[in-house]
Design a protein around this motif. Structure first.
Motif, PDB file in Angstrom:
ATOM      1  N   SER A   1       2.145   7.671   3.158  1.00 53.57           N
ATOM      2  CA  SER A   1       1.039   7.006   2.947  1.00 53.57           C
ATOM      3  C   SER A   1       0.062   7.761   1.907  1.00 53.57           C
ATOM      4  O   SER A   1      -0.568   7.229   1.029  1.00 53.57           O
ATOM      5  CB  SER A   1       0.362   6.758   4.295  1.00 53.57           C
ATOM      6  OG  SER A   1       1.189   5.699   5.114  1.00 53.57           O
TER       7      SER A   1
ATOM      8  N   ASN B   1      -1.184   6.526  -1.506  1.00 59.63           N
ATOM      9  CA  ASN B   1      -2.755   6.203  -1.847  1.00 59.63           C
ATOM     10  C   ASN B   1      -3.117   6.820  -3.240  1.00 59.63           C
ATOM     11  O   ASN B   1      -4.250   6.446  -3.661  1.00 59.63           O
ATOM     12  CB  ASN B   1      -3.444   6.746  -0.756  1.00 59.63           C
ATOM     13  CG  ASN B   1      -3.584   5.782   0.525  1.00 59.63           C
ATOM     14  OD1 ASN B   1      -3.486   4.606   0.319  1.00 59.63           O
ATOM     15  ND2 ASN B   1      -3.672   6.411   1.847  1.00 59.63           N
TER      16      ASN B   1
ATOM     17  N   LYS C   1      -1.302   1.084  -6.109  1.00 59.38           N
ATOM     18  CA  LYS C   1      -1.204   1.427  -4.681  1.00 59.38           C
ATOM     19  C   LYS C   1      -0.954   0.241  -3.645  1.00 59.38           C
ATOM     20  O   LYS C   1      -0.087   0.158  -2.657  1.00 59.38           O
ATOM     21  CB  LYS C   1      -2.441   2.489  -3.993  1.00 59.38           C
ATOM     22  CG  LYS C   1      -3.614   1.713  -3.758  1.00 59.38           C
ATOM     23  CD  LYS C   1      -4.657   3.038  -3.452  1.00 59.38           C
ATOM     24  CE  LYS C   1      -5.906   2.337  -3.163  1.00 59.38           C
ATOM     25  NZ  LYS C   1      -6.814   3.160  -2.650  1.00 59.38           N
TER      26      LYS C   1
ATOM     27  N   LYS D   1       1.983  -0.141  -1.161  1.00 58.00           N
ATOM     28  CA  LYS D   1       1.495  -0.435   0.526  1.00 58.00           C
ATOM     29  C   LYS D   1       2.316  -1.326   1.094  1.00 58.00           C
ATOM     30  O   LYS D   1       2.925  -1.376   2.283  1.00 58.00           O
ATOM     31  CB  LYS D   1       0.169  -0.366   0.452  1.00 58.00           C
ATOM     32  CG  LYS D   1      -0.507   0.863   0.825  1.00 58.00           C
ATOM     33  CD  LYS D   1      -2.149   0.429   0.939  1.00 58.00           C
ATOM     34  CE  LYS D   1      -3.266   1.877   1.016  1.00 58.00           C
ATOM     35  NZ  LYS D   1      -4.553   1.807   1.066  1.00 58.00           N
TER      36      LYS D   1
ATOM     37  N   HIS E   1       5.946  -0.646   1.308  1.00 60.68           N
ATOM     38  CA  HIS E   1       6.062   0.409   2.288  1.00 60.68           C
ATOM     39  C   HIS E   1       6.153  -0.258   3.704  1.00 60.68           C
ATOM     40  O   HIS E   1       6.765   0.109   4.539  1.00 60.68           O
ATOM     41  CB  HIS E   1       4.875   1.497   2.127  1.00 60.68           C
ATOM     42  CG  HIS E   1       5.102   2.492   2.944  1.00 60.68           C
ATOM     43  ND1 HIS E   1       4.113   3.504   3.697  1.00 60.68           N
ATOM     44  CD2 HIS E   1       6.191   3.320   3.620  1.00 60.68           C
ATOM     45  CE1 HIS E   1       4.527   4.400   4.552  1.00 60.68           C
ATOM     46  NE2 HIS E   1       5.806   4.362   4.357  1.00 60.68           N
ATOM     47  N   ASN E   2       5.175  -1.055   4.074  1.00 58.55           N
ATOM     48  CA  ASN E   2       4.880  -1.716   5.267  1.00 58.55           C
ATOM     49  C   ASN E   2       6.368  -2.508   5.655  1.00 58.55           C
ATOM     50  O   ASN E   2       6.912  -2.806   6.800  1.00 58.55           O
ATOM     51  CB  ASN E   2       3.693  -2.737   5.488  1.00 58.55           C
ATOM     52  CG  ASN E   2       2.525  -1.932   5.484  1.00 58.55           C
ATOM     53  OD1 ASN E   2       2.542  -0.609   6.127  1.00 58.55           O
ATOM     54  ND2 ASN E   2       1.399  -2.235   5.030  1.00 58.55           N
TER      55      ASN E   2
END
Length: 391
Positions: A303, A307, A313, A317, A320-321
């Motif tokens: 994370s 960021n 980003k 993100k 990634h989730n």
């Protein structure tokens, strides 16, 4: 303290061979368990370890996703004990619709295990259904709905004699009770499952061995017997989430596990089995806590990297989730999960690959497949223990 009697022998004829089938006495054991200081200490430690596991489940970044992966790891391990070759990556690849190199039956068996566990938990938690023979039969039907066992009476008790180990009844390791005794034996087991005077962890240990001894189905007994441990602990409130699975310990110490089952049947040495079981709980729960902490560290580290990507980003993100929910994904599945365009997804995947967060695993120029490789590595620990076939 060894008991003189834990069951009785009945001579049966199977495939023209006369063999000794074992019919276990009802639970709980008589005389009762002798709680030596060492055995009590092991059970106390098991309760402490379960408490720590319950606590860590409260602080992982996303409990549902942690359990999602843990259930799948258990499914792979439990199925490997039965002789399948499917890996965690195979299962995750199958779930995203990609072809795998192992036999389809292997992947189907693992996928069925996940479905059976989820069904059992849903029935208990959402439908208020008790852990019962009916629920176990429903789960067995799901376990064997496809793959090699689909023609072996899914959801039904056997109507013929079976045996464990060996190439024929005459050289079998163990002959379970004749099918004519199953209704009485399973009825007694269900009464024991509902006995509120028996502590949950003790109940799980005794019930698992009893189920393995009865071996009520033609196939899938081992998988269902291991599933029953977690379901029982959840039903009794000792586990808040289904995050304890003993298959890795049973697989690592397979011969000792089988020796323990045999020692109980021959000598009534329940105490040695209980010590083994409690040690399995301690080691497994402690390892689950370490895994959860390692996943926390990974999540925080990745994370922080994401960021630092500036304008890129937000998409990173989202990816990634999505990868936390489905650690092996395709650009198309990520488009569906995030709502981003293909071009945006592909650009972000290149960034994530550059930072080592994802890895392209198909080797193709088109229709690529990406893995959240560190996530899978952490969950993969222990899955390389050599497997053997077991009934």
């Amino acid at each position: 303290m060894l008991r003189k009697k834990t069951g009785r022998i009945e001579i049966v004829s199977v495939k023209d061979e006369r063999v000794e089938a074992f019919i276990p006495d009802p639970l709980p054991p008589e005389p009762g368990i002798k709680w030596s200081g060492d055995l009590q200490k092991l059970f106390d430690q098991a309760h402490v370890s379960l408490g720590e596991l319950n606590a860590i489940n409260e602080i992982v970044p996303n409990t549902e996703l942690f359990l999602y992966m843990y259930v799948r790891k258990e499914a792979v391990l439990s199925s490997q004990i039965e002789g399948t070759q499917s890996s965690l990556s195979d299962l995750l690849t199958h779930e995203v619709g990609e072809a795998v190199s192992v036999p389809q039956d292997d992947v189907a068996e693992v996928s069925n295990y996940v479905a059976a566990l989820n069904h059992g938990l849903k029935r208990m938690r959402e439908d208020g259904f008790p852990l019962s023979l009916r629920l176990l039969k429903e789960m067995h039907a799901i376990l064997l709905r496809s793959g090699r066992g689909q023609n072996l009476a899914p959801g039904e008790y056997r109507r013929t004699q079976n045996w464990v180990g060996g190439t024929r009844p005459g050289n079998a390791v163990f002959i379970p009770p004749p099918h004519t005794h199953l209704m009485d034996l399973m009825g007694d087991l269900e009464k024991f499952l509902h006995d509120e005077d028996i502590p949950p962890l003790l109940k799980a240990a005794l019930a698992h061995l009893q189920f393995e001894t009865i071996h009520p189905h033609l196939d899938g007994n081992g998988r269902l017997g291991r599933l029953m441990i977690t379901l029982l602990l959840c039903a009794e409130g000792l586990l808040k989430q289904p995050s304890l699975y003993l298959s890795l310990y049973f697989k690592t110490y397979r011969q000792q596990y089988y020796d323990m089952l045999d020692t109980v049947r021959r000598k009534g040495d329940w105490e040695s089995w209980l010590a083994f079981f409690a040690e399995a709980v301690v080691r497994t729960a402690d390892q689950a806590v370490l895994t959860a902490k390692e996943l926390q560290d990974m999540f925080a580290r990745d994370s922080a990297t994401i960021n630092g990507l500036g304008k890129a980003k937000e998409t990173a993100k989202a990816i990634h989730n999505a990868l936390l929910a489905q650690p092996i994904s395709t650009p198309s599945s990520l488009v569906e999960a995030t709502g981003k365009t293909h071009a945006t997804i592909n650009s972000s995947l290149r960034n994530l690959e550059l930072f080592g967060i994802v890895k392209e695993v198909s080797g193709r120029k088109r229709n690529r497949v990406y893995a959240y490789s560190e996530y899978i590595r952490i969950m993969d620990m222990g899955l390389d223990v050599p497997g053997e076939h077991s009934a």
